[in-house]
Design a protein around this motif. Sequence first.
Motif, PDB file in Angstrom:
ATOM      1  N   LEU A  10       7.002  17.357  53.161  1.00 29.53           N
ATOM      2  CA  LEU A  10       7.472  18.659  52.715  1.00 29.53           C
ATOM      3  C   LEU A  10       6.291  19.486  52.237  1.00 29.53           C
ATOM      4  O   LEU A  10       5.270  18.946  51.817  1.00 29.53           O
ATOM      5  N   CYS A  14       7.740  23.918  47.987  1.00 31.81           N
ATOM      6  CA  CYS A  14       9.001  23.453  47.384  1.00 31.81           C
ATOM      7  C   CYS A  14       8.818  23.212  45.888  1.00 31.81           C
ATOM      8  O   CYS A  14       9.669  23.587  45.079  1.00 31.81           O
ATOM      9  N   HIS A  64      12.720  18.616  62.007  1.00 27.04           N
ATOM     10  CA  HIS A  64      12.227  19.623  61.058  1.00 27.04           C
ATOM     11  C   HIS A  64      13.382  20.251  60.289  1.00 27.04           C
ATOM     12  O   HIS A  64      14.463  20.436  60.828  1.00 27.04           O
ATOM     13  N   TRP A  65      13.148  20.596  59.028  1.00 26.74           N
ATOM     14  CA  TRP A  65      14.129  21.287  58.198  1.00 26.74           C
ATOM     15  C   TRP A  65      13.441  22.424  57.447  1.00 26.74           C
ATOM     16  O   TRP A  65      12.229  22.446  57.295  1.00 26.74           O
ATOM     17  N   GLU A  66      14.258  23.369  57.002  1.00 27.61           N
ATOM     18  CA  GLU A  66      13.777  24.504  56.211  1.00 27.61           C
ATOM     19  C   GLU A  66      14.831  24.817  55.164  1.00 27.61           C
ATOM     20  O   GLU A  66      16.020  24.857  55.463  1.00 27.61           O
ATOM     21  N   SER A  71      11.836  30.133  52.913  1.00 31.63           N
ATOM     22  CA  SER A  71      11.429  29.635  54.227  1.00 31.63           C
ATOM     23  C   SER A  71      10.093  28.901  54.182  1.00 31.63           C
ATOM     24  O   SER A  71       9.734  28.203  55.122  1.00 31.63           O
ATOM     25  N   CYS A  73       9.524  26.560  51.967  1.00 29.05           N
ATOM     26  CA  CYS A  73       9.878  25.187  51.584  1.00 29.05           C
ATOM     27  C   CYS A  73      10.483  24.549  52.827  1.00 29.05           C
ATOM     28  O   CYS A  73      11.627  24.793  53.177  1.00 29.05           O
ATOM     29  N   GLN A  74       9.669  23.754  53.483  1.00 29.86           N
ATOM     30  CA  GLN A  74      10.100  23.130  54.725  1.00 29.86           C
ATOM     31  C   GLN A  74       9.424  21.782  54.871  1.00 29.86           C
ATOM     32  O   GLN A  74       8.503  21.459  54.125  1.00 29.86           O
TER      33      GLN A  74
END
Length: 97
Positions: A10, A14, A64-66, A71, A73-74
């Motif tokens: 991450l 974040c 992948h995540w967001e 945006s 913090c991914q």
Amino acid sequence: YCVEFKTESLSHHCALENRPYARWMQYLREGHTVCVACQPPAMNSDTQRCSGDGHNADRGKILHWEAVGNSQCQGTWKKIRQLKHCSCPFVHSFIFT
């Protein structure tokens, strides 16, 4: 349904989040298991699936995540398993959007 993922990486953005509604981002950690629920309106009415749930992904594939609302913090995670009946713990539980 819910999907369990293991957080692989991450961004440092974040940990920097301090807006009251988004402080949850500070608690994300690499290596933690998170539980993500698929509920309407994120669920596609035709497929009954949420985009990004890793449905057709191989077990070891990195996805992948967001974070919504930040945006920057991914990161990445790997799907552990899908649960037909959600039993996500109060902490480290999220929803697809």
